[in-house]
Design a protein around this motif. Structure first.
Motif, PDB file in Angstrom:
ATOM      1  N   VAL A 133      -7.942  -5.301   5.026  1.00  0.00           N
ATOM      2  CA  VAL A 133      -7.138  -6.465   5.433  1.00  0.00           C
ATOM      3  C   VAL A 133      -7.570  -7.732   4.685  1.00  0.00           C
ATOM      4  CG1 VAL A 133      -6.587  -5.676   7.765  1.00  0.00           C
ATOM      5  CG2 VAL A 133      -8.740  -6.901   7.367  1.00  0.00           C
ATOM      6  N   ASN A 134      -8.723  -7.679   4.042  1.00  0.00           N
ATOM      7  CA  ASN A 134      -9.288  -8.865   3.387  1.00  0.00           C
ATOM      8  C   ASN A 134      -8.561  -9.172   2.077  1.00  0.00           C
ATOM      9  OD1 ASN A 134     -10.862 -10.728   2.041  1.00  0.00           O
ATOM     10  ND2 ASN A 134     -12.811  -9.734   2.543  1.00  0.00           N
ATOM     11  N   PRO A 135      -7.875 -10.334   1.997  1.00  0.00           N
ATOM     12  CA  PRO A 135      -7.105 -10.662   0.779  1.00  0.00           C
ATOM     13  C   PRO A 135      -7.983 -10.763  -0.470  1.00  0.00           C
ATOM     14  CG  PRO A 135      -6.863 -12.387   2.469  1.00  0.00           C
ATOM     15  CD  PRO A 135      -7.812 -11.393   3.012  1.00  0.00           C
ATOM     16  N   ASP A 136      -9.283 -11.067  -0.279  1.00  0.00           N
ATOM     17  CA  ASP A 136     -10.184 -11.151  -1.441  1.00  0.00           C
ATOM     18  C   ASP A 136     -10.473  -9.771  -2.043  1.00  0.00           C
ATOM     19  OD1 ASP A 136     -10.335 -13.840  -0.982  1.00  0.00           O
ATOM     20  OD2 ASP A 136     -12.209 -13.717   0.157  1.00  0.00           O
ATOM     21  N   GLU A 150     -10.739  -2.977  -7.627  1.00  0.00           N
ATOM     22  CA  GLU A 150     -11.038  -1.545  -7.756  1.00  0.00           C
ATOM     23  C   GLU A 150     -12.530  -1.301  -7.598  1.00  0.00           C
ATOM     24  OE1 GLU A 150      -9.708   0.617 -11.162  1.00  0.00           O
ATOM     25  OE2 GLU A 150      -7.612   0.055 -10.867  1.00  0.00           O
ATOM     26  N   PHE A 151     -12.886  -0.232  -6.932  1.00  0.00           N
ATOM     27  CA  PHE A 151     -14.286   0.211  -6.862  1.00  0.00           C
ATOM     28  C   PHE A 151     -14.309   1.705  -7.182  1.00  0.00           C
ATOM     29  CE2 PHE A 151     -14.294  -3.572  -4.234  1.00  0.00           C
ATOM     30  CZ  PHE A 151     -15.420  -4.234  -4.697  1.00  0.00           C
ATOM     31  N   GLY A 152     -15.193   2.086  -8.063  1.00  0.00           N
ATOM     32  CA  GLY A 152     -15.265   3.499  -8.446  1.00  0.00           C
ATOM     33  C   GLY A 152     -13.932   4.016  -8.956  1.00  0.00           C
ATOM     34  N   GLY A 153     -13.162   3.139  -9.596  1.00  0.00           N
ATOM     35  CA  GLY A 153     -11.874   3.546 -10.152  1.00  0.00           C
ATOM     36  C   GLY A 153     -10.775   3.700  -9.109  1.00  0.00           C
ATOM     37  N   VAL A 154     -11.047   3.277  -7.879  1.00  0.00           N
ATOM     38  CA  VAL A 154     -10.056   3.421  -6.800  1.00  0.00           C
ATOM     39  C   VAL A 154      -9.619   2.028  -6.340  1.00  0.00           C
ATOM     40  CG1 VAL A 154      -9.644   4.312  -4.471  1.00  0.00           C
ATOM     41  CG2 VAL A 154     -11.024   5.639  -6.089  1.00  0.00           C
ATOM     42  N   LYS A 155      -8.305   1.832  -6.296  1.00  0.00           N
ATOM     43  CA  LYS A 155      -7.752   0.516  -5.982  1.00  0.00           C
ATOM     44  C   LYS A 155      -7.703   0.266  -4.474  1.00  0.00           C
ATOM     45  CE  LYS A 155      -3.588  -2.181  -7.078  1.00  0.00           C
ATOM     46  NZ  LYS A 155      -2.293  -2.126  -7.791  1.00  0.00           N
ATOM     47  N   ILE A 156      -7.895  -0.988  -4.101  1.00  0.00           N
ATOM     48  CA  ILE A 156      -7.806  -1.383  -2.688  1.00  0.00           C
ATOM     49  C   ILE A 156      -6.414  -1.962  -2.422  1.00  0.00           C
ATOM     50  CG2 ILE A 156      -8.746  -2.856  -0.854  1.00  0.00           C
ATOM     51  CD1 ILE A 156     -11.389  -2.891  -2.478  1.00  0.00           C
ATOM     52  N   TYR A 157      -5.719  -1.378  -1.446  1.00  0.00           N
ATOM     53  CA  TYR A 157      -4.382  -1.828  -1.049  1.00  0.00           C
ATOM     54  C   TYR A 157      -4.434  -2.571   0.281  1.00  0.00           C
ATOM     55  CZ  TYR A 157      -2.615   1.450  -4.549  1.00  0.00           C
ATOM     56  OH  TYR A 157      -2.356   2.112  -5.727  1.00  0.00           O
ATOM     57  N   ASP A 158      -3.405  -3.371   0.504  1.00  0.00           N
ATOM     58  CA  ASP A 158      -3.231  -4.023   1.802  1.00  0.00           C
ATOM     59  C   ASP A 158      -2.950  -2.948   2.852  1.00  0.00           C
ATOM     60  OD1 ASP A 158      -2.195  -5.409   4.069  1.00  0.00           O
ATOM     61  OD2 ASP A 158      -1.664  -7.092   2.766  1.00  0.00           O
ATOM     62  N   VAL A 159      -3.622  -3.071   3.973  1.00  0.00           N
ATOM     63  CA  VAL A 159      -3.511  -2.044   5.007  1.00  0.00           C
ATOM     64  C   VAL A 159      -2.066  -1.929   5.540  1.00  0.00           C
ATOM     65  CG1 VAL A 159      -4.076  -3.366   7.093  1.00  0.00           C
ATOM     66  CG2 VAL A 159      -4.936  -1.015   6.832  1.00  0.00           C
ATOM     67  N   CYS A 160      -1.246  -2.953   5.298  1.00  0.00           N
ATOM     68  CA  CYS A 160       0.155  -2.859   5.749  1.00  0.00           C
ATOM     69  C   CYS A 160       0.933  -1.822   4.921  1.00  0.00           C
ATOM     70  CB  CYS A 160       0.843  -4.226   5.725  1.00  0.00           C
ATOM     71  SG  CYS A 160       1.192  -4.828   4.074  1.00  0.00           S
ATOM     72  N   GLU A 161       0.390  -1.422   3.786  1.00  0.00           N
ATOM     73  CA  GLU A 161       1.047  -0.401   2.959  1.00  0.00           C
ATOM     74  C   GLU A 161       0.592   1.022   3.316  1.00  0.00           C
ATOM     75  OE1 GLU A 161       1.242  -1.303  -1.341  1.00  0.00           O
ATOM     76  OE2 GLU A 161       0.169  -3.153  -0.853  1.00  0.00           O
ATOM     77  N   LEU A 162      -0.283   1.117   4.302  1.00  0.00           N
ATOM     78  CA  LEU A 162      -0.943   2.390   4.607  1.00  0.00           C
ATOM     79  C   LEU A 162       0.021   3.556   4.848  1.00  0.00           C
ATOM     80  CD1 LEU A 162      -3.849   3.597   5.322  1.00  0.00           C
ATOM     81  CD2 LEU A 162      -3.216   3.190   7.677  1.00  0.00           C
ATOM     82  N   GLU A 163       0.933   3.379   5.791  1.00  0.00           N
ATOM     83  CA  GLU A 163       1.808   4.486   6.180  1.00  0.00           C
ATOM     84  C   GLU A 163       2.661   4.956   5.008  1.00  0.00           C
ATOM     85  OE1 GLU A 163       1.164   1.882   8.070  1.00  0.00           O
ATOM     86  OE2 GLU A 163       1.047   2.448  10.196  1.00  0.00           O
ATOM     87  N   THR A 164       3.302   4.011   4.321  1.00  0.00           N
ATOM     88  CA  THR A 164       4.157   4.364   3.181  1.00  0.00           C
ATOM     89  C   THR A 164       3.361   5.133   2.129  1.00  0.00           C
ATOM     90  OG1 THR A 164       5.208   2.252   3.598  1.00  0.00           O
ATOM     91  CG2 THR A 164       5.847   3.387   1.579  1.00  0.00           C
ATOM     92  N   PHE A 165       2.186   4.594   1.802  1.00  0.00           N
ATOM     93  CA  PHE A 165       1.351   5.224   0.777  1.00  0.00           C
ATOM     94  C   PHE A 165       0.977   6.654   1.168  1.00  0.00           C
ATOM     95  CE2 PHE A 165      -2.371   6.524  -1.461  1.00  0.00           C
ATOM     96  CZ  PHE A 165      -2.291   5.932  -2.712  1.00  0.00           C
TER      97      PHE A 165
END
Lengths: 246, 246
Positions: free
Chosen positions: B132-135, B140-155
């Motif tokens: 949820v943190n906009p910062d 990316e960490f370890g090559g994995v991107k951080i998404y907004d949790v509001c996109e969780l279900e769709t993703f």
């Protein structure tokens, strides 16, 4: 967390005034500790074995058997005194013993651990971290300073450190354990993935294998859904997403 | 790691061609998996139950009992075929099933996990992190991107995600589990400290309680050394050190 075989009990140490508790019960006590703390936070003073059974998902008879050794304070229709039981279990598990720890390896996991409230909640004081990386030495995480690993022995002896949390690369875990043993360390909490068997009677090892827990989850997902779609057969969306992350 | 009670086996799923293995043996298989991988790294092709027994610190008879169900490939004087056994155990534990995971909570622990090799070694593909943190969102960490949790279900629905690793604050774990279940997630690896009981037959939960492991170590240190020096009685050096860290 595989030290079951090596877990002896106070029954063998007649000089202490702690209750005699079997190794299997000891393994279950940290879970009671967590649930009792939750009850205390909720302001609950008494709980019946039936109610605790419902919360914890174990039988009331199991609960009565497990807690019986702490004395006759679980009377029929009266329930357990939450604070008394919490105090007894905390005491047996060494929460008030003033244990003191260092973390060896100030990488991601070491920093995640030092910043968590896990140690504090269990009465363990983390007094230092150690690393070989000059960019990390001298920095602080979670209020705990990182020292050069060459200072390890002196620091541990001077500060009467009880345990070391091992979050260093696995190929260094064996020589490091030897060093820690000579530095008076009594217990190792080993996260390296390299299983340490008891290297000596002088030191206690608790191995943590997170990957084992992941595999059990894998197993259960695959068992219930044997037709899991292999990666290459996932839809275009998945592949597109994966590429954009690379 | 307390899903023992809920761990059913393939014996109940006669439609699969996997060997029937008891829950207790299933719990021990990840450890065999680790030791067998080590043997493969060492280039060892065969191992006797006696030699494996010595390495693993369990009896040879226990090993023979555990591995018996994988077929008659542990003949007397001949030993186990390391690669065959590794392949069989890997298969049973879902290592090759192409499982796909997201990490919910991109804090210290989430980042430590995503950067480790743990998932890759067990055939699990971590495709996204959520926070949820906009910062943090977009990093990316370890090559994995951080998404907004509001996109969780769709993703999760679009990418057919199998499991979610929960490293978010414990007060958010229950509503998050409900969301993940509706997003088609089959398994939760729960690090939050808040124990999730099976919230539905549709989802599998593996709870990790690192603090429980720490308490067992505490217990053992205190048992062997009942006269642990409380913090306030440690020497001047310890106190001085502590102050300099504050």
């Amino acid at each position: 967390m595989d030290s079951e075989n090596r877990l002896h009990t106070d029954a063998e140490h007649s000089s202490t005034d702690r209750p005699a508790v079997s190794p299997a019960v000891i393994r279950r006590l940290p879970r009671y500790f967590r649930y009792l703390r939750e009850l205390i936070r909720e302001g609950k003073l008494r709980i019946s074995s039936g109610e605790l059974s419902e919360r914890m998902g174990v039988t009331a008879s199991q609960i009565r058997q497990d807690l019986n050794c702490f004395g006759g304070f679980g009377q029929q229709g009266y329930g357990y005194n939450v604070n008394y039981l919490y105090a007894k279990i905390s005491d047996l598990l060494g929460v008030g013993a003033g244990l003191c720890a260092v973390i060896v390896g100030a990488g991601d996991l070491g920093r995640a651990l030092v910043r968590s409230s896990m140690f504090e909640k269990r009465g363990v004081d983390v007094v230092a971290m150690f690393d070989v990386n000059p960019d990390l030495i001298g920095r602080e995480f979670g209020g705990v300073k990182i020292y050069d690993v060459c200072e390890l022995e002196t620091f541990c002896l001077e500060n009467a450190v009880d345990m070391a949390v091992l979050t260093l690369p696995k190929d260094q875990v064996e020589p490091m354990s030897e060093r820690l043993m000579t530095a008076g360390i009594r217990g190792l909490w080993n996260f390296t993935g390299k299983e340490l068997n008891a290297i000596s009677d002088q030191i206690i090892v608790e191995n943590v294998h997170l990957g084992d827990s992941l595999m059990i989850l894998n197993y259960q997902i695959c068992r219930d859904k044997p037709t899991v779609t292999p990666k290459e057969e996932r839809g275009e969306t998945a592949d597109a997403q994966k590429e954009s992350l690379e």
